[in-house]
Write a protein that holds these residues in place. Structure first.
Motif, PDB file in Angstrom:
ATOM      1  N   VAL A 133       0.889  -1.164   0.000  1.00 29.52           N
ATOM      2  CA  VAL A 133       0.000   0.000   0.000  1.00 29.52           C
ATOM      3  C   VAL A 133       0.923   1.209   0.000  1.00 29.52           C
ATOM      4  N   ASN A 134       0.991   1.870  -1.140  1.00 31.70           N
ATOM      5  CA  ASN A 134       2.028   2.865  -1.344  1.00 31.70           C
ATOM      6  C   ASN A 134       1.590   4.259  -0.884  1.00 31.70           C
ATOM      7  N   HIS A 135       2.527   5.189  -0.929  1.00 36.40           N
ATOM      8  CA  HIS A 135       2.346   6.528  -0.356  1.00 36.40           C
ATOM      9  C   HIS A 135       0.965   7.136  -0.626  1.00 36.40           C
ATOM     10  N   ALA A 149      -0.144  -8.062  -4.413  1.00 36.54           N
ATOM     11  CA  ALA A 149      -0.756  -6.954  -5.155  1.00 36.54           C
ATOM     12  C   ALA A 149      -0.109  -5.638  -4.731  1.00 36.54           C
ATOM     13  N   HIS A 150      -0.300  -4.604  -5.550  1.00 39.00           N
ATOM     14  CA  HIS A 150       0.300  -3.289  -5.283  1.00 39.00           C
ATOM     15  C   HIS A 150      -0.758  -2.211  -5.491  1.00 39.00           C
ATOM     16  N   VAL A 151      -1.062  -1.498  -4.439  1.00 38.64           N
ATOM     17  CA  VAL A 151      -1.934  -0.321  -4.519  1.00 38.64           C
ATOM     18  C   VAL A 151      -0.981   0.878  -4.547  1.00 38.64           C
ATOM     19  N   ALA A 152      -0.860   1.483  -5.730  1.00 38.91           N
ATOM     20  CA  ALA A 152       0.205   2.452  -5.990  1.00 38.91           C
ATOM     21  C   ALA A 152      -0.089   3.800  -5.320  1.00 38.91           C
ATOM     22  N   PRO A 153       0.892   4.703  -5.329  1.00 37.96           N
ATOM     23  CA  PRO A 153       0.725   5.967  -4.607  1.00 37.96           C
ATOM     24  C   PRO A 153      -0.543   6.723  -5.003  1.00 37.96           C
ATOM     25  N   GLY A 154      -1.260   7.169  -3.994  1.00 36.78           N
ATOM     26  CA  GLY A 154      -2.426   8.014  -4.227  1.00 36.78           C
ATOM     27  C   GLY A 154      -3.651   7.307  -4.753  1.00 36.78           C
ATOM     28  N   ALA A 167      -2.171  -8.087  -8.588  1.00 33.48           N
ATOM     29  CA  ALA A 167      -2.723  -7.016  -9.425  1.00 33.48           C
ATOM     30  C   ALA A 167      -2.023  -5.695  -9.101  1.00 33.48           C
ATOM     31  N   LEU A 168      -2.049  -4.759 -10.071  1.00 36.41           N
ATOM     32  CA  LEU A 168      -1.520  -3.406  -9.858  1.00 36.41           C
ATOM     33  C   LEU A 168      -2.659  -2.408  -9.994  1.00 36.41           C
ATOM     34  N   VAL A 169      -2.910  -1.670  -8.931  1.00 31.82           N
ATOM     35  CA  VAL A 169      -3.877  -0.574  -8.964  1.00 31.82           C
ATOM     36  C   VAL A 169      -3.050   0.694  -9.104  1.00 31.82           C
ATOM     37  N   GLY A 170      -3.105   1.333 -10.288  1.00 32.52           N
ATOM     38  CA  GLY A 170      -2.154   2.372 -10.647  1.00 32.52           C
ATOM     39  C   GLY A 170      -2.235   3.634  -9.811  1.00 32.52           C
ATOM     40  N   ALA A 171      -1.189   4.393  -9.879  1.00 33.84           N
ATOM     41  CA  ALA A 171      -1.065   5.619  -9.088  1.00 33.84           C
ATOM     42  C   ALA A 171      -2.220   6.575  -9.375  1.00 33.84           C
ATOM     43  N   GLY A 172      -2.799   7.103  -8.320  1.00 36.81           N
ATOM     44  CA  GLY A 172      -3.844   8.118  -8.456  1.00 36.81           C
ATOM     45  C   GLY A 172      -5.160   7.612  -9.009  1.00 36.81           C
ATOM     46  N   ALA A 185      -4.327  -8.299 -12.870  1.00 37.00           N
ATOM     47  CA  ALA A 185      -4.817  -7.194 -13.702  1.00 37.00           C
ATOM     48  C   ALA A 185      -4.034  -5.919 -13.396  1.00 37.00           C
ATOM     49  N   THR A 186      -4.114  -4.966 -14.337  1.00 34.70           N
ATOM     50  CA  THR A 186      -3.504  -3.646 -14.140  1.00 34.70           C
ATOM     51  C   THR A 186      -4.558  -2.580 -14.377  1.00 34.70           C
ATOM     52  N   LEU A 187      -4.695  -1.690 -13.418  1.00 34.47           N
ATOM     53  CA  LEU A 187      -5.522  -0.495 -13.600  1.00 34.47           C
ATOM     54  C   LEU A 187      -4.567   0.668 -13.785  1.00 34.47           C
ATOM     55  N   GLY A 188      -4.679   1.377 -14.919  1.00 33.85           N
ATOM     56  CA  GLY A 188      -3.726   2.424 -15.255  1.00 33.85           C
ATOM     57  C   GLY A 188      -3.748   3.593 -14.289  1.00 33.85           C
ATOM     58  N   ALA A 189      -2.665   4.315 -14.285  1.00 34.42           N
ATOM     59  CA  ALA A 189      -2.563   5.515 -13.453  1.00 34.42           C
ATOM     60  C   ALA A 189      -3.696   6.483 -13.801  1.00 34.42           C
ATOM     61  N   GLY A 190      -4.314   7.032 -12.777  1.00 27.14           N
ATOM     62  CA  GLY A 190      -5.350   8.050 -12.965  1.00 27.14           C
ATOM     63  C   GLY A 190      -6.706   7.529 -13.397  1.00 27.14           C
ATOM     64  N   TRP A 203      -6.637  -2.073 -17.916  1.00 25.66           N
ATOM     65  CA  TRP A 203      -7.630  -1.048 -18.216  1.00 25.66           C
ATOM     66  C   TRP A 203      -7.071   0.308 -17.807  1.00 25.66           C
ATOM     67  N   ALA A 204      -7.545   1.350 -18.488  1.00 30.30           N
ATOM     68  CA  ALA A 204      -7.094   2.699 -18.157  1.00 30.30           C
ATOM     69  C   ALA A 204      -8.186   3.682 -18.540  1.00 30.30           C
ATOM     70  N   GLY A 205      -8.027   4.920 -18.105  1.00 31.32           N
ATOM     71  CA  GLY A 205      -8.921   6.001 -18.515  1.00 31.32           C
ATOM     72  C   GLY A 205     -10.038   6.277 -17.529  1.00 31.32           C
ATOM     73  N   VAL A 206     -10.820   7.289 -17.873  1.00 32.96           N
ATOM     74  CA  VAL A 206     -11.955   7.737 -17.044  1.00 32.96           C
ATOM     75  C   VAL A 206     -13.194   7.836 -17.936  1.00 32.96           C
ATOM     76  N   PRO A 210     -10.807  -1.299 -21.303  1.00 31.26           N
ATOM     77  CA  PRO A 210      -9.617  -2.033 -21.747  1.00 31.26           C
ATOM     78  C   PRO A 210      -8.654  -1.090 -22.453  1.00 31.26           C
ATOM     79  N   LEU A 211      -7.359  -1.276 -22.253  1.00 28.73           N
ATOM     80  CA  LEU A 211      -6.363  -0.292 -22.673  1.00 28.73           C
ATOM     81  C   LEU A 211      -6.482   0.067 -24.150  1.00 28.73           C
ATOM     82  N   ALA A 212      -6.735  -0.926 -24.990  1.00 27.83           N
ATOM     83  CA  ALA A 212      -6.809  -0.641 -26.429  1.00 27.83           C
ATOM     84  C   ALA A 212      -7.920   0.363 -26.714  1.00 27.83           C
TER      85      ALA A 212
END
Ligand SMILES: CC(C)(COP(=O)(O)OP(=O)(O)OC[C@H]1O[C@@H](n2cnc3c(N)ncnc32)[C@H](O)[C@@H]1OP(=O)(O)O)[C@@H](O)C(=O)NCCC(=O)NCCS
Length: 216
Positions: A133-135, A149-154, A167-172, A185-190, A203-206, A210-212
């Motif tokens: 559980v990161n910063h 698993a990694h819950v990234a900063p923010g 799994a990686l839960v991306g920063a922010g 799985a990977t959830l992109g930053a932001g 996956w990424a975006g708001v 899926p990334l593609a």
């Protein structure tokens, strides 16, 4: 002092930036008699990861006296998991928690976790073996974070979110309550996740897709 209450020496395995974060938290925690680092890369041996935290070869680390514990400080989830299995002889896995982290009394934290500065682990949350559980991340009540698993900063997880193994839960990023982030799985930053993320997908975006599709 009896052997059972003696503070152990901590070996932070991984002499990179993530190792510095773990070593810093370990020093501030006061939970260890001594903090050293180790790495497989000979170029790091003899350097200092932080002031007062020397980097030893794995062979030299294995001869350190007294009770020894190991924290595997490698950001890549599968690599961290595999190294932990290889390093079993060096010492038992230790969790490192920065003193500024807020960890609920009812949270359950397995061995080998890294809980960094200014993060929140809410009531009845569970962290699996080797989870990060990161910063500044928020793992709200009743979340279950899988092993490695990694819950990234923010990153911010609403209540009762399930994060699968490695799994990686991306920063922010933000994950709405009750959702599941699949194993590997990977959830992109932001990103903002509004529905479950299947195992192994990125996956990424708001809102997250899926990334593609997110980058189309
Ligand atoms: C989502 C992610 C995994 C994609 O990585 P990747 O597979 O190497 O993808 P690329 O960098 O090649 O980018 C592929 C496309 O996705 C887009 N993209 C990458 N990351 C994105 C993100 N977080 N949100 C929205 N779009 C993103 C890129 O702009 C690119 O678009 P294009 O094809 O139109 O040029 C990565 O960018 C990411 O966000 N990782 C999380 C990092 C993190 O938080 N780490 C923790 C550090 S402690």
């Amino acid at each position: 002092m009896s052997a059972s209450t003696e503070k152990p020496t901590l070996i932070v395995f991984g002499a990179g930036g993530h190792g510095r974060v773990a070593a810093d938290a370990a020093l501030l925690s006061g939970a260890f008699a001594r903090v050293v680092a180790s790495d497989r890369n000979p170029a790091t041996w003899g350097s200092d990861l932080l002031p007062g935290v020397p980097v030893l070869s794995p062979e030299d680390a294995s001869t350190l006296p007294g009770p020894r514990v190991v924290h595997v400080a490698i950001g890549n989830n599968p690599v961290r998991r595999d190294e932990a299995a290889r390093l079993a002889a060096l010492g038992t896995l230790a969790t490192v928690a920065h003193p500024s982290a807020s960890v609920a009394a009812s949270a359950r934290v397995a061995a080998g976790c890294l809980i960094t500065a200014q993060c929140v682990v809410g009531p009845m949350a569970e962290l699996g073996v080797g989870a990060i559980v990161n910063h500044g991340a928020v793992v709200d009540h009743d979340c279950r974070i899988g092993a490695w698993a990694h819950v990234a900063p923010g990153a911010r997880l609403g209540g009762a979110v399930l994060v699968g193994e490695a799994a990686l839960v991306g920063a922010g990023s933000t994950v709405l309550r009750n959702l599941r982030v699949g194993a590997g799985a990977t959830l992109g930053a932001g990103a903002v996740l509004l529905q479950g993320l299947p195992d192994g997908e990125a996956w990424a975006g708001v809102p997250a897709r899926p990334l593609a599709q997110a980058s189309a």
